[in-house]
Scaffold this motif. Structure first.
Motif, PDB file in Angstrom:
ATOM      1  N   ASP A   1       0.895  -1.369  -0.012  1.00 45.02           N
ATOM      2  CA  ASP A   1      -0.188  -0.027  -0.028  1.00 45.02           C
ATOM      3  C   ASP A   1       0.767   1.388   0.054  1.00 45.02           C
ATOM      4  OD1 ASP A   1      -2.315  -1.371   0.046  1.00 45.02           O
ATOM      5  OD2 ASP A   1      -2.743  -1.020   2.137  1.00 45.02           O
ATOM      6  N   GLY A   2       1.889   1.217   0.828  1.00 48.29           N
ATOM      7  CA  GLY A   2       2.772   2.256   0.992  1.00 48.29           C
ATOM      8  C   GLY A   2       3.648   2.704  -0.229  1.00 48.29           C
ATOM      9  N   GLN A   3       3.887   1.792  -1.145  1.00 52.71           N
ATOM     10  CA  GLN A   3       4.756   1.837  -2.410  1.00 52.71           C
ATOM     11  C   GLN A   3       3.525   2.519  -3.343  1.00 52.71           C
ATOM     12  OE1 GLN A   3       6.105  -2.063  -2.305  1.00 52.71           O
ATOM     13  NE2 GLN A   3       8.174  -1.831  -1.628  1.00 52.71           N
ATOM     14  N   LEU A   4       2.480   1.635  -3.386  1.00 48.31           N
ATOM     15  CA  LEU A   4       1.566   2.241  -4.445  1.00 48.31           C
ATOM     16  C   LEU A   4       0.896   3.633  -4.129  1.00 48.31           C
ATOM     17  CD1 LEU A   4       0.013   1.041  -6.643  1.00 48.31           C
ATOM     18  CD2 LEU A   4      -1.708   0.065  -5.196  1.00 48.31           C
ATOM     19  N   GLN A   5       0.752   4.341  -2.954  1.00 49.40           N
ATOM     20  CA  GLN A   5       0.466   5.534  -2.447  1.00 49.40           C
ATOM     21  C   GLN A   5       1.661   6.421  -2.888  1.00 49.40           C
ATOM     22  OE1 GLN A   5      -1.798   7.035  -2.461  1.00 49.40           O
ATOM     23  NE2 GLN A   5      -2.828   7.603  -0.592  1.00 49.40           N
ATOM     24  N   ARG A   6       2.851   5.956  -3.000  1.00 47.12           N
ATOM     25  CA  ARG A   6       4.083   6.797  -3.450  1.00 47.12           C
ATOM     26  C   ARG A   6       4.049   6.928  -4.866  1.00 47.12           C
ATOM     27  NH1 ARG A   6       9.070   6.162  -0.173  1.00 47.12           N
ATOM     28  NH2 ARG A   6       8.187   4.991   1.795  1.00 47.12           N
ATOM     29  N   ALA A   7       3.645   5.868  -5.589  1.00 42.93           N
ATOM     30  CA  ALA A   7       3.322   6.027  -7.019  1.00 42.93           C
ATOM     31  C   ALA A   7       2.096   7.052  -7.265  1.00 42.93           C
ATOM     32  CB  ALA A   7       3.079   4.518  -7.664  1.00 42.93           C
ATOM     33  N   CYS A   8       1.013   6.746  -6.553  1.00 43.50           N
ATOM     34  CA  CYS A   8      -0.150   7.773  -6.734  1.00 43.50           C
ATOM     35  C   CYS A   8       0.206   9.307  -6.530  1.00 43.50           C
ATOM     36  CB  CYS A   8      -1.518   7.130  -5.671  1.00 43.50           C
ATOM     37  SG  CYS A   8      -2.057   5.640  -6.365  1.00 43.50           S
ATOM     38  N   LEU A   9       1.051   9.231  -5.454  1.00 44.54           N
ATOM     39  CA  LEU A   9       1.496  10.713  -5.279  1.00 44.54           C
ATOM     40  C   LEU A   9       2.512  11.141  -6.612  1.00 44.54           C
ATOM     41  CD1 LEU A   9       1.901  13.214  -3.372  1.00 44.54           C
ATOM     42  CD2 LEU A   9       4.070  12.104  -2.392  1.00 44.54           C
ATOM     43  N   ALA A  10       3.296  10.331  -6.856  1.00 45.97           N
ATOM     44  CA  ALA A  10       3.687  10.832  -8.327  1.00 45.97           C
ATOM     45  C   ALA A  10       3.179  11.025  -9.332  1.00 45.97           C
ATOM     46  CB  ALA A  10       5.143   9.618  -8.667  1.00 45.97           C
ATOM     47  N   ARG A  11       2.074  10.209  -9.559  1.00 45.72           N
ATOM     48  CA  ARG A  11       0.991  10.618 -10.483  1.00 45.72           C
ATOM     49  C   ARG A  11       0.673  11.921 -10.111  1.00 45.72           C
ATOM     50  NH1 ARG A  11      -4.007   6.436 -11.203  1.00 45.72           N
ATOM     51  NH2 ARG A  11      -4.320   7.352  -9.083  1.00 45.72           N
ATOM     52  N   ALA A  12      -0.046  12.184  -9.181  1.00 44.20           N
ATOM     53  CA  ALA A  12      -0.802  13.607  -8.636  1.00 44.20           C
ATOM     54  C   ALA A  12       0.402  14.706  -8.837  1.00 44.20           C
ATOM     55  CB  ALA A  12      -1.000  13.494  -7.321  1.00 44.20           C
ATOM     56  N   LEU A  13       1.527  14.622  -8.944  1.00 42.28           N
ATOM     57  CA  LEU A  13       2.509  15.569  -9.018  1.00 42.28           C
ATOM     58  C   LEU A  13       2.874  15.803 -10.446  1.00 42.28           C
ATOM     59  CD1 LEU A  13       4.561  15.308  -5.950  1.00 42.28           C
ATOM     60  CD2 LEU A  13       2.475  16.691  -6.310  1.00 42.28           C
ATOM     61  N   VAL A  14       2.303  14.804 -11.439  1.00 41.14           N
ATOM     62  CA  VAL A  14       3.031  14.851 -12.836  1.00 41.14           C
ATOM     63  C   VAL A  14       2.827  16.022 -13.722  1.00 41.14           C
ATOM     64  CG1 VAL A  14       1.490  13.661 -14.119  1.00 41.14           C
ATOM     65  CG2 VAL A  14       3.679  13.051 -14.409  1.00 41.14           C
ATOM     66  N   HIS A  15       1.677  16.716 -13.275  1.00 36.16           N
ATOM     67  CA  HIS A  15       1.363  17.578 -14.214  1.00 36.16           C
ATOM     68  C   HIS A  15       1.900  19.185 -13.482  1.00 36.16           C
ATOM     69  CE1 HIS A  15      -0.794  16.206 -17.463  1.00 36.16           C
ATOM     70  NE2 HIS A  15      -1.788  15.704 -16.690  1.00 36.16           N
ATOM     71  N   ARG A  16       2.476  18.946 -12.335  1.00 37.05           N
ATOM     72  CA  ARG A  16       2.865  20.004 -11.551  1.00 37.05           C
ATOM     73  C   ARG A  16       1.732  20.888 -10.974  1.00 37.05           C
ATOM     74  NH1 ARG A  16       6.886  19.726 -15.499  1.00 37.05           N
ATOM     75  NH2 ARG A  16       9.005  19.171 -14.686  1.00 37.05           N
ATOM     76  N   PRO A  17       0.924  20.331 -10.444  1.00 45.47           N
ATOM     77  CA  PRO A  17      -0.461  21.140 -10.032  1.00 45.47           C
ATOM     78  C   PRO A  17       0.053  22.395  -9.000  1.00 45.47           C
ATOM     79  CG  PRO A  17      -0.275  18.942  -8.792  1.00 45.47           C
ATOM     80  CD  PRO A  17       0.989  18.945  -9.757  1.00 45.47           C
ATOM     81  N   ASP A  18      -0.964  23.233  -9.088  1.00 46.85           N
ATOM     82  CA  ASP A  18      -0.876  24.357  -8.042  1.00 46.85           C
ATOM     83  C   ASP A  18      -1.409  24.110  -6.839  1.00 46.85           C
ATOM     84  OD1 ASP A  18       0.619  26.017 -10.077  1.00 46.85           O
ATOM     85  OD2 ASP A  18      -1.297  26.736 -11.066  1.00 46.85           O
ATOM     86  N   TYR A  19      -2.400  23.175  -6.817  1.00 48.62           N
ATOM     87  CA  TYR A  19      -3.084  22.651  -5.824  1.00 48.62           C
ATOM     88  C   TYR A  19      -3.143  21.267  -5.627  1.00 48.62           C
ATOM     89  CZ  TYR A  19      -4.553  27.679  -6.021  1.00 48.62           C
ATOM     90  OH  TYR A  19      -4.509  29.049  -6.201  1.00 48.62           O
ATOM     91  N   LEU A  20      -2.868  20.798  -4.362  1.00 53.24           N
ATOM     92  CA  LEU A  20      -2.877  19.363  -4.497  1.00 53.24           C
ATOM     93  C   LEU A  20      -3.756  18.994  -3.307  1.00 53.24           C
ATOM     94  CD1 LEU A  20      -1.775  16.477  -4.679  1.00 53.24           C
ATOM     95  CD2 LEU A  20      -0.011  16.859  -2.930  1.00 53.24           C
ATOM     96  N   LEU A  21      -4.917  17.982  -3.618  1.00 53.08           N
ATOM     97  CA  LEU A  21      -5.957  17.892  -2.389  1.00 53.08           C
ATOM     98  C   LEU A  21      -5.537  16.492  -1.769  1.00 53.08           C
ATOM     99  CD1 LEU A  21      -9.066  18.918  -4.400  1.00 53.08           C
ATOM    100  CD2 LEU A  21      -7.573  20.355  -2.874  1.00 53.08           C
ATOM    101  N   CYS A  22      -5.492  16.226  -0.433  1.00 52.80           N
ATOM    102  CA  CYS A  22      -4.976  14.768  -0.017  1.00 52.80           C
ATOM    103  C   CYS A  22      -6.311  14.489   0.716  1.00 52.80           C
ATOM    104  CB  CYS A  22      -3.704  14.863   0.776  1.00 52.80           C
ATOM    105  SG  CYS A  22      -2.388  15.582   0.029  1.00 52.80           S
ATOM    106  N   ASP A  23      -6.977  13.465   0.481  1.00 53.26           N
ATOM    107  CA  ASP A  23      -7.894  13.006   1.100  1.00 53.26           C
ATOM    108  C   ASP A  23      -7.828  11.861   1.964  1.00 53.26           C
ATOM    109  OD1 ASP A  23     -10.638  12.401   2.069  1.00 53.26           O
ATOM    110  OD2 ASP A  23     -11.380  11.825   0.159  1.00 53.26           O
ATOM    111  N   GLU A  24      -7.277  12.149   3.258  1.00 47.85           N
ATOM    112  CA  GLU A  24      -6.763  10.912   4.006  1.00 47.85           C
ATOM    113  C   GLU A  24      -5.743  10.151   3.521  1.00 47.85           C
ATOM    114  OE1 GLU A  24      -8.998   9.820   7.178  1.00 47.85           O
ATOM    115  OE2 GLU A  24     -10.919  10.603   6.555  1.00 47.85           O
TER     116      GLU A  24
END
Lengths: 290, 227
Positions: free
Chosen positions: B147-170
């Motif tokens: 789960d931890g490794q997968l969440q890291r990958a999901c974080l990488a995916r979330a940052l891939v477009h260099r967003p100005d806003y990041l929403l972390c839902d738990e």
């Protein structure tokens, strides 16, 4: 138990778990059936219209494994050709049903809303009619031929496929990974092609496979009622129907052999498809330790 | 007047059937700010995140990004606007397409907007390094990583477009302490370099206190500035 089998090589086959043994048997039956029907025109050609009136209703023997019918035709030989027709009709009709069902279910599941409601009411309406009756209606409108039988089976069997595809798509659409894809900038088409269809296709392939036995039975029923292939052509339904007359004279083999062929082959397909379904289902997967 | 630099949910109202979940909620996340969001289960935290992430159409109220009102939701949002807000979901299992390898998972948003492939690979490598995923993990599919490794990958995916806003839902709720700290550190680091606005939904009060500049109770009022 494992130790016993390890020490005594003869017992090793017993280590096959019953489920796997069933699948292996079914696989072998199917390989033999398909290879046999494919190679039959080369290895064992049949003159469909030949009769031998001096050899009528001979009981099964080494010369005629399935006996002969009331026109002296070799039952086992014709059963092979009948199976050829049945499998062809089954496979093509299942494919036709899958394409129609996949399209209708796909459109309903992807667009949702009003389109979905209208399409599904149409599906419900058609499903309310007895499908054998509908199939008979379709062949009755066309000339008796292979194409008519395929149309009859294919056009009446796509309903369940449409429902499966639709419900699968509707449930996939609400999954978080679809939200994540949209959030990443994926458009409607990309989500469909890249994230939804790849999950639906295995189910669709399974539905097609499970449809084949059903389609084979439907074809047999049509032929038995005299609505399938022209009577001189060997088809399992024609053979069972022809053999019916011989039953009273004691020639049980003329009906029983084609009947047994159809039961064994369709059962083999169903067993393999059921096992495949189990492998697709994650809950069962966990139990099987795959 | 310069346009405001914030992601804003203005008087947002959401009801499921007749059950009103959000009734006129206003929340803003400014650039460079970390906002904590808390409230009891079922109070609409995730719904608010989905509204801010342009995934759920509110029944009333508006969402705007840096003063630009967003009218559509989901597919109707222009890509240029949509990719400025990213979400990190609670369950990485649910948020990852089980068919994609971690590389494809991280690269997917770039490919979705037809970014050129060499650049995609470079960006994936860069992000994998940032979140601490080794190359052998990147070839695996979600079922073969934790789960931890997968969440890291999901974080990488979330940052891939260099967003100005990041929403972390738990987003760290399902992770062990060290992974949680690492994910939080990566998000904080990203926030500093990009001056991004971060919304953190969590039940973890300690994390909230350490991380958030201000905390919002979903009842509406700002309860306590953490720092």
């Amino acid at each position: 138990m494992a130790d016993l089998a390890a020490r005594r090589p003869l017992l090793r086959p017993l280590r096959l778990r019953p489920r796997r043994a069933g699948a292996v048997t079914a696989g072998l039956v199917l390989v033999v059936a398909v290879a046999g029907t494919l190679l039959a025109p080369i290895l064992w050609p049949l003159d469909q219209s030949a009769v031998a009136l001096d050899q009528t209703r001979l009981a099964p023997s080494w010369g005629h494994l399935g006996g002969t019918d009331d026109l002296g035709r070799d039952v086992a030989h014709r059963a092979v050709y009948g199976l050829r027709v049945s499998l062809l009709v089954g496979a093509v009709a299942a494919l036709v049903a899958t394409v129609i069902g996949g399209l209708i279910g796909g459109i309903a599941g992807t667009l949702g809303g009003r389109v979905d409601r209208v399409l599904m009411r149409i599906v419900d309406t058609i499903a309310a009619l007895p499908h054998l009756l509908l199939g008979i209606f379709i062949v009755a409108m066309l000339r008796p031929s292979l194409g008519a039988v395929i149309a009859s089976v294919g056009l009446t069997h796509w309903l369940s496929t449409a429902r499966i595809v639709r419900s699968e798509l509707l449930s996939l659409r609400t999954r978080t990974f679809v939200d994540a894809a949209i959030s990443g900038g994926a458009g409607r088409r990309r989500v469909l092609v890249r994230h939804l269809l790849p999950h639906v296709l295995p189910r669709l392939a399974l539905a097609t496979t499970l449809m084949i036995p059903h389609a084979v039975w439907h074809e047999t029923a049509l032929s038995f009622l005299g609505l399938g292939l022209p009577p001189h052509l060997a088809s399992l339904g024609n053979m069972i129907s022809d053999g019916e007359g011989s039953l009273l004279t004691g020639a049980w083999w003329a009906s029983l052999v084609p009947g047994a062929v159809i039961v064994v082959v369709t059962l083999a397909i169903a067993v393999l498809a059921a096992r495949w379904r189990d492998r697709l289902d994650p809950r069962v997967r966990a139990e099987l330790h795959l | 007047m310069t346009s405001p630099q914030h992601l804003l949910a203005d008087e947002v109202r959401v009801a499921y059937d007749r059950q009103v979940v959000l009734d006129g909620v206003t929340l803003s996340v400014a650039r460079g700010e970390t906002v904590g969001l808390r409230g009891p289960s079922g109070c609409g935290k995730s719904t608010l995140v989905r509204v801010l992430a342009l995934l759920h159409r509110p029944d009333g109220g508006r969402v705007s990004i840096d003063g630009t009102p967003v009218t559509g939701v989901r597919y109707a949002v222009p890509v240029g606007l949509r990719t400025r807000v990213a979400v990190l979901f609670q369950s990485p299992r649910a948020a990852a397409d089980p068919r994609l390898s971690l590389t494809d998972l991280i690269a997917e948003p770039l490919r979705a907007v037809r970014a050129p492939e060499p650049g995609v690979r470079e960006r994936v490598a860069e992000l994998a390094d940032l979140v601490g995923l080794t190359p052998d993990l990147l070839t695996r599919r979600p079922h073969a990583v934790s789960d931890g490794q997968l969440q890291r990958a999901c974080l990488a995916r979330a940052l891939v477009h260099r967003p100005d806003y990041l929403l972390c839902d738990e987003a760290t709720a399902m992770l062990d302490a060290s992974t949680q700290a690492h994910v939080a550190a990566v998000i904080a680091g990203y926030q500093r370099t990009r001056n991004a606005g971060v919304l953190v939904v969590t039940h973890d009060e300690a994390l909230m206190d350490r991380w958030a500049d201000r905390v919002v109770d979903l009842a509406g009022e700002v309860s306590a500035p953490a720092r």
